[in-house]
Design an enzyme around this catalytic site. Structure first.
Site, PDB file in Angstrom:
ATOM      1  N   ASP A 174      -8.664   7.307   8.253  1.00 48.20           N
ATOM      2  CA  ASP A 174      -9.484   5.602   8.243  1.00 48.20           C
ATOM      3  C   ASP A 174     -10.111   4.615   9.506  1.00 48.20           C
ATOM      4  O   ASP A 174     -10.975   4.145   9.177  1.00 48.20           O
ATOM      5  CB  ASP A 174      -9.423   5.456   6.751  1.00 48.20           C
ATOM      6  CG  ASP A 174     -10.267   3.968   6.448  1.00 48.20           C
ATOM      7  OD1 ASP A 174     -11.741   4.228   6.139  1.00 48.20           O
ATOM      8  OD2 ASP A 174      -9.988   3.076   6.091  1.00 48.20           O
TER       9      ASP A 174
ATOM     10  N   SER B 201      -4.237   2.756   8.086  1.00 48.81           N
ATOM     11  CA  SER B 201      -3.317   1.580   8.620  1.00 48.81           C
ATOM     12  C   SER B 201      -3.624   1.312   9.616  1.00 48.81           C
ATOM     13  O   SER B 201      -4.863  -0.248   8.897  1.00 48.81           O
ATOM     14  CB  SER B 201      -2.088   1.496   8.745  1.00 48.81           C
ATOM     15  OG  SER B 201      -1.353   0.699   8.855  1.00 48.81           O
ATOM     16  N   ARG B 202      -3.343   1.113  10.759  1.00 47.04           N
ATOM     17  CA  ARG B 202      -4.370   1.085  11.958  1.00 47.04           C
ATOM     18  C   ARG B 202      -3.628   2.448  12.954  1.00 47.04           C
ATOM     19  O   ARG B 202      -3.793   2.282  13.850  1.00 47.04           O
ATOM     20  CB  ARG B 202      -3.516  -0.363  12.613  1.00 47.04           C
ATOM     21  CG  ARG B 202      -4.081  -1.638  11.692  1.00 47.04           C
ATOM     22  CD  ARG B 202      -5.319  -1.796  12.364  1.00 47.04           C
ATOM     23  NE  ARG B 202      -5.373  -3.524  11.103  1.00 47.04           N
ATOM     24  CZ  ARG B 202      -5.429  -3.511  10.462  1.00 47.04           C
ATOM     25  NH1 ARG B 202      -6.412  -2.219   9.259  1.00 47.04           N
ATOM     26  NH2 ARG B 202      -6.177  -4.283   9.171  1.00 47.04           N
TER      27      ARG B 202
ATOM     28  N   ASP C 153      11.549   2.718   6.084  1.00 45.31           N
ATOM     29  CA  ASP C 153      11.041   1.725   5.770  1.00 45.31           C
ATOM     30  C   ASP C 153      12.156   0.473   6.564  1.00 45.31           C
ATOM     31  O   ASP C 153      12.982   1.301   5.599  1.00 45.31           O
ATOM     32  CB  ASP C 153      10.337   0.847   5.093  1.00 45.31           C
ATOM     33  CG  ASP C 153       9.690  -0.373   4.923  1.00 45.31           C
ATOM     34  OD1 ASP C 153      10.526  -1.437   5.437  1.00 45.31           O
ATOM     35  OD2 ASP C 153       8.709  -0.521   4.552  1.00 45.31           O
TER      36      ASP C 153
ATOM     37  N   ILE D  14       0.792  -0.948  -0.392  1.00 45.30           N
ATOM     38  CA  ILE D  14       0.268   0.252  -0.045  1.00 45.30           C
ATOM     39  C   ILE D  14       1.008   1.354   0.160  1.00 45.30           C
ATOM     40  O   ILE D  14       0.458   1.813  -0.891  1.00 45.30           O
ATOM     41  CB  ILE D  14      -0.821  -0.534   1.331  1.00 45.30           C
ATOM     42  CG1 ILE D  14      -2.077  -1.468   0.875  1.00 45.30           C
ATOM     43  CG2 ILE D  14      -1.907   1.454   1.109  1.00 45.30           C
ATOM     44  CD1 ILE D  14      -2.846  -1.377   2.311  1.00 45.30           C
TER      45      ILE D  14
ATOM     46  N   GLU E 240     -12.336   2.289  17.588  1.00 41.05           N
ATOM     47  CA  GLU E 240     -12.893   2.409  16.760  1.00 41.05           C
ATOM     48  C   GLU E 240     -13.887   1.123  16.093  1.00 41.05           C
ATOM     49  O   GLU E 240     -15.309   1.149  15.729  1.00 41.05           O
ATOM     50  CB  GLU E 240     -12.583   2.747  14.957  1.00 41.05           C
ATOM     51  CG  GLU E 240     -11.697   1.202  14.841  1.00 41.05           C
ATOM     52  CD  GLU E 240     -11.116   1.528  13.625  1.00 41.05           C
ATOM     53  OE1 GLU E 240     -10.351   2.145  12.888  1.00 41.05           O
ATOM     54  OE2 GLU E 240     -10.537   0.203  13.231  1.00 41.05           O
TER      55      GLU E 240
ATOM     56  N   HIS F 228     -12.754   3.363   8.528  1.00 44.44           N
ATOM     57  CA  HIS F 228     -11.806   2.030   8.372  1.00 44.44           C
ATOM     58  C   HIS F 228     -12.854   1.813   6.683  1.00 44.44           C
ATOM     59  O   HIS F 228     -13.346   0.493   6.347  1.00 44.44           O
ATOM     60  CB  HIS F 228     -12.346   0.942   8.990  1.00 44.44           C
ATOM     61  CG  HIS F 228     -10.758  -0.367   8.782  1.00 44.44           C
ATOM     62  ND1 HIS F 228     -10.814  -0.322   9.628  1.00 44.44           N
ATOM     63  CD2 HIS F 228     -10.406  -0.737   7.800  1.00 44.44           C
ATOM     64  CE1 HIS F 228      -9.375  -1.221   9.988  1.00 44.44           C
ATOM     65  NE2 HIS F 228      -9.566  -1.363   8.898  1.00 44.44           N
TER      66      HIS F 228
HETATM   67  P1  NAI Z   1       2.956  -4.777   3.425  1.00 45.81           P
HETATM   68  O1  NAI Z   1       2.890  -5.749   4.352  1.00 45.81           O
HETATM   69  O2  NAI Z   1       2.634  -4.513   2.314  1.00 45.81           O
HETATM   70  O3  NAI Z   1       3.577  -3.353   3.804  1.00 45.81           O
HETATM   71  C1  NAI Z   1       4.146  -3.061   5.075  1.00 45.81           C
HETATM   72  C2  NAI Z   1       5.299  -2.477   5.605  1.00 45.81           C
HETATM   73  O4  NAI Z   1       5.604  -1.461   6.679  1.00 45.81           O
HETATM   74  C3  NAI Z   1       6.629  -3.463   4.796  1.00 45.81           C
HETATM   75  O5  NAI Z   1       7.447  -2.659   4.017  1.00 45.81           O
HETATM   76  C4  NAI Z   1       7.513  -3.433   6.286  1.00 45.81           C
HETATM   77  O6  NAI Z   1       8.561  -3.280   5.710  1.00 45.81           O
HETATM   78  C5  NAI Z   1       7.202  -1.864   7.266  1.00 45.81           C
HETATM   79  N1  NAI Z   1       7.421  -2.252   8.159  1.00 45.81           N
HETATM   80  C6  NAI Z   1       7.047  -2.889   8.911  1.00 45.81           C
HETATM   81  N2  NAI Z   1       7.488  -2.615  10.774  1.00 45.81           N
HETATM   82  C7  NAI Z   1       8.067  -0.694   9.983  1.00 45.81           C
HETATM   83  C8  NAI Z   1       8.728   0.349  11.232  1.00 45.81           C
HETATM   84  N3  NAI Z   1       8.352   0.207  12.549  1.00 45.81           N
HETATM   85  N4  NAI Z   1       8.178   1.439  10.835  1.00 45.81           N
HETATM   86  C9  NAI Z   1       8.115   1.185   9.625  1.00 45.81           C
HETATM   87  N5  NAI Z   1       7.866   0.148   8.519  1.00 45.81           N
HETATM   88  C10 NAI Z   1       7.989  -0.942   8.485  1.00 45.81           C
HETATM   89  O7  NAI Z   1       1.121  -4.035   3.847  1.00 45.81           O
HETATM   90  P2  NAI Z   1       0.363  -3.843   3.413  1.00 45.81           P
HETATM   91  O8  NAI Z   1      -0.192  -4.366   2.251  1.00 45.81           O
HETATM   92  O9  NAI Z   1       1.144  -2.438   2.393  1.00 45.81           O
HETATM   93  O10 NAI Z   1      -0.479  -3.046   4.462  1.00 45.81           O
HETATM   94  C11 NAI Z   1      -0.004  -2.270   5.575  1.00 45.81           C
HETATM   95  C12 NAI Z   1      -1.309  -1.796   6.188  1.00 45.81           C
HETATM   96  O11 NAI Z   1      -2.238  -1.478   5.771  1.00 45.81           O
HETATM   97  C13 NAI Z   1      -1.368  -3.605   7.050  1.00 45.81           C
HETATM   98  O12 NAI Z   1      -0.400  -4.048   8.243  1.00 45.81           O
HETATM   99  C14 NAI Z   1      -2.918  -2.577   7.380  1.00 45.81           C
HETATM  100  O13 NAI Z   1      -2.794  -2.653   8.987  1.00 45.81           O
HETATM  101  C15 NAI Z   1      -3.552  -1.565   6.667  1.00 45.81           C
HETATM  102  N6  NAI Z   1      -4.685  -2.019   5.790  1.00 45.81           N
HETATM  103  C16 NAI Z   1      -5.443  -1.071   5.927  1.00 45.81           C
HETATM  104  C17 NAI Z   1      -6.851  -1.348   5.272  1.00 45.81           C
HETATM  105  C18 NAI Z   1      -8.148  -0.227   5.418  1.00 45.81           C
HETATM  106  O14 NAI Z   1      -9.043  -0.886   4.833  1.00 45.81           O
HETATM  107  N7  NAI Z   1      -8.184   1.013   6.321  1.00 45.81           N
HETATM  108  C19 NAI Z   1      -7.786  -2.091   4.333  1.00 45.81           C
HETATM  109  C20 NAI Z   1      -5.416  -3.017   4.243  1.00 45.81           C
HETATM  110  C21 NAI Z   1      -4.631  -2.799   4.968  1.00 45.81           C
END
Ligand code: NAI
Length: 329
Positions: free
Chosen positions: A257, A232-233, A175, A156, A262, A294
């Site tokens: 979001d 994200s969260r 990252d 993302i 929430e 969300h």
């Molecule tokens: P992903 O696993 O592809 O990417 C996460 C990135 O964060 C990785 O590159 C990782 O190295 C990095 N990371 C981990 N710990 C870190 C830190 N301490 N500091 C900086 N970077 C760090 O995950 P993706 O698919 O990109 O999703 C990211 C987040 O988006 C999910 O964990 C989820 O919480 C959130 N999300 C929210 C949605 C929504 O509808 N609002 C839907 C889907 C995901």
């Protein structure tokens, strides 16, 4: 395979029913109610349950599911911080998810929030409907030639980097594992990203390390008039500290979001109820804060991908051919 869906919304039914045509061996029953210790018994006689991002999959719920013979939990989402994995492992339960259904859906929503709060769309929409065509209070800032700081450049975050580049922004990121495909992004320390960015967008997962990553100390590093977006969260941000920062006029705008507490609100129509948590009410009281519930994932394309991968996960489990990347461990 018979699957009981908890917390099923209209859009879930629409999308899964369409996808079911490709999976003749799967039978779905939809329940609007979410899973809890009280509602676990509904799953008796099913082969699997399917739950969503805020469903309670804590230890007591998992134990109760195991007691009625459920061995498979299908998450129709990417995040799994709501699952007690140790308990699932102890109970011999398999948990499968949909790791990356449409990163662009979430990134596009992040930019939507950033633009809406920057250009005060939430206010101008209401004003114009009330025949108030005055522009007072609607001045925004150009994103063009400003700096976007992306925290977490996975699927993302990378999509968000590309969107920001398309806006003519300088893109910097933090990252631990820089993404080599993003050759236009300058990686920096978290502190530098927070110090230099005009727009900060959070895209890292919630872990012990990232819990309250945004707090009074990190907020104090940010530029005055920064726009902060979190898709994200919720718990990446210490909400009390953020509210204090908003009160001190440290933010041009905040787009959320996701936010702490929430849980009871997400995906629920609560228009006739009083909100028990003051956090939501306080966030909604600020003119430069936009909160969505969300919904960043919610596009036609993402729903189709979620349905396909979830049902394929069910079949892969049945056939002993689970894809490792979809397994939650
Ligand atoms: P992903 O696993 O592809 O990417 C996460 C990135 O964060 C990785 O590159 C990782 O190295 C990095 N990371 C981990 N710990 C870190 C830190 N301490 N500091 C900086 N970077 C760090 O995950 P993706 O698919 O990109 O999703 C990211 C987040 O988006 C999910 O964990 C989820 O919480 C959130 N999300 C929210 C949605 C929504 O509808 N609002 C839907 C889907 C995901």
């Amino acid at each position: 395979m018979k699957i009981l869906f908890y917390d099923a919304a209209m859009y879930d039914k629409k999308s899964f029913d369409k996808t079911l045509e490709q999976f003749p061996d799967v039978e779905i029953t939809y329940q609007e109610i979410d899973i809890s210790v009280k509602t676990v018994s509904l799953a008796k006689g099913y082969d699997a349950i399917c739950a969503f991002v805020n469903s309670d999959l804590s230890s007591p719920v998992i134990k109760a599911l195991s007691d009625i013979g459920i061995k498979l939990i299908l998450l129709r989402c990417a995040g799994f911080n709501n699952v007690d994995l140790e308990e699932a492992t102890r109970c011999g339960m398999t948990v499968l998810r949909v790791p990356g259904y449409s990163p662009e859906a979430v990134a596009e929503h992040a930019m939507t929030l950033a633009l809406a709060v920057n250009r005060h769309l939430h206010k101008s929409y209401i004003k114009v409907r009330e025949n108030n065509f005055s522009l007072v209070g609607l001045t925004g800032i150009n994103f063009y030639q400003k700096t976007a700081g992306i925290v977490g450049t996975g699927k993302i975050g990378s999509a968000m980097c590309r969107i920001c580049r398309g806006f003519g922004m300088k893109v910097i990121a933090y990252d631990m594992y820089p993404n080599k495909d993003l050759d236009f992004v300058e990686y920096k320390s978290l502190e530098e990203v927070l110090k230099q960015s005009d727009l900060i967008s959070l895209h890292c997962p919630l872990t012990e390390e990232t819990h309250h990553l945004i707090n009074k100390d990190t907020i104090s590093m940010m530029k005055p008039n920064v726009v902060l977006v979190n898709t994200s969260r919720g718990a990446l941000v210490n909400t009390e500290d953020m509210i204090q920062g908003i009160r001190e006029n440290r933010f041009f705008g905040v787009g959320l979001d996701v936010y702490e507490e929430e849980g009871p609100n997400v995906f629920e129509n609560r228009e006739d109820q009083l909100l028990e948590h003051s956090v939501t009410a306080r966030l909604l009281s600020f003119p430069n804060v936009i909160v969505t519930s969300h919904q960043a994932f919610l596009t036609e394309e993402a729903l189709a991908a979620i349905s396909e991968v979830t049902l394929q996960n069910a079949m892969d489990y049945e056939n002993g051919s689970i894809k490792d990347v979809n397994r939650v461990k």
